[in-house]
Design an enzyme around this catalytic site. Structure first.
Site, mmCIF file in Angstrom:
data_model
loop_
_atom_site.group_PDB
_atom_site.id
_atom_site.type_symbol
_atom_site.label_atom_id
_atom_site.label_comp_id
_atom_site.label_asym_id
_atom_site.label_seq_id
_atom_site.Cartn_x
_atom_site.Cartn_y
_atom_site.Cartn_z
ATOM 1 C CB CYS A 79 -0.982 -0.043 1.167
ATOM 2 S SG CYS A 79 -2.338 1.163 0.990
ATOM 3 C CG HIS A 185 -3.957 -3.514 2.317
ATOM 4 N ND1 HIS A 185 -3.052 -3.174 3.297
ATOM 5 C CD2 HIS A 185 -4.537 -2.356 1.913
ATOM 6 C CE1 HIS A 185 -3.095 -1.866 3.494
ATOM 7 N NE2 HIS A 185 -3.974 -1.351 2.663
ATOM 8 C CD GLU A 187 -2.076 -6.421 4.572
ATOM 9 O OE1 GLU A 187 -2.311 -5.252 4.942
ATOM 10 O OE2 GLU A 187 -1.507 -6.693 3.496
#
Length: 208
Positions: A79, A185, A187
């Site tokens: 990001c 992202h 994750e």
């Protein structure tokens, strides 16, 4: 060991939890010595470009992070961690980024009928052969949260593109230096994101 760089402006715990889930040894660190000794590095980031660069400076990690990104240690920016790799951003005019890769960060246009920031799932068009995306299907959906986007100056480093009012560069890869970054992202991107993180973890020094 994967070092998650803590410079005071990163979404650290979600990255750590994803790596823990994959069974990948990792630590959150603000120590240059641990960053320099790591087998791979993750640079997360939330907030504004200018504030993050100030945090990097105040933490004393700016030159350590720049050197790490230019080394052959696998490096993943996430990001804002992607945006910081570039020289400048319209978000914080006059603030110098790390300048590791050429390009600029631009605000999404306000006259396109799109909501800013982009928050949510979007598909990515992946460059064939990029190691970070091995096994990830073309046009896979990943999770974005951003108001500014990358326009890389070197098309050779663009690893994925996406559409949101404009075509923007959603990921970069300098395979020679094992330098990778994603605007989205991983994750927070479900099974696709975990596959991307697993691919990155497999690049650690001492493996393969």
């Amino acid at each position: 060991m994967i070092a998650i760089i803590d410079y005071g402006a990163g979404n650290l715990q979600s990255v750590k939890k994803a790596l823990d889930y994959l069974g990948e040894p990792n630590l959150i660190t603000a120590k240059s010595s641990e960053i320099e000794a790591a087998d791979a590095l993750v640079l997360p980031g939330v907030g504004s470009f200018g504030d993050a660069m100030q945090s990097l400076t105040d933490s004393g990690l700016l030159e350590t992070v720049r050197a790490a990104a230019l080394s052959d240690t696998p490096f993943l920016g996430i990001c804002l961690g992607l945006q910081l790799l570039f020289p400048e951003s319209e978000e914080s005019k006059g603030v110098k980024g790390l300048g590791v890769l050429p390009g600029k960060i631009i605000k999404f246009p306000g006259d396109m009928g799109i909501k800013i920031p982009q928050i949510g799932w979007n598909s990515i068009n992946i460059r064939e052969g990029c190691k970070l995306y091995a096994g990830v299907p073309q046009n896979a959906y990943v999770y974005f949260v951003h108001s500014y986007y990358l326009q890389a100056a070197d098309p050779e480093v663009v690893a994925a593109k996406a559409e949101y009012g404009v075509t923007f560069h959603a990921s970069v890869a300098d395979e020679a230096h094992r330098l990778y970054a994603t605007q989205f992202h991983p994750e927070k991107s479900g099974a696709v994101g975990l596959r991307i993180l697993r691919n990155f973890a497999a690049m650690q020094k001492g493996r393969g």
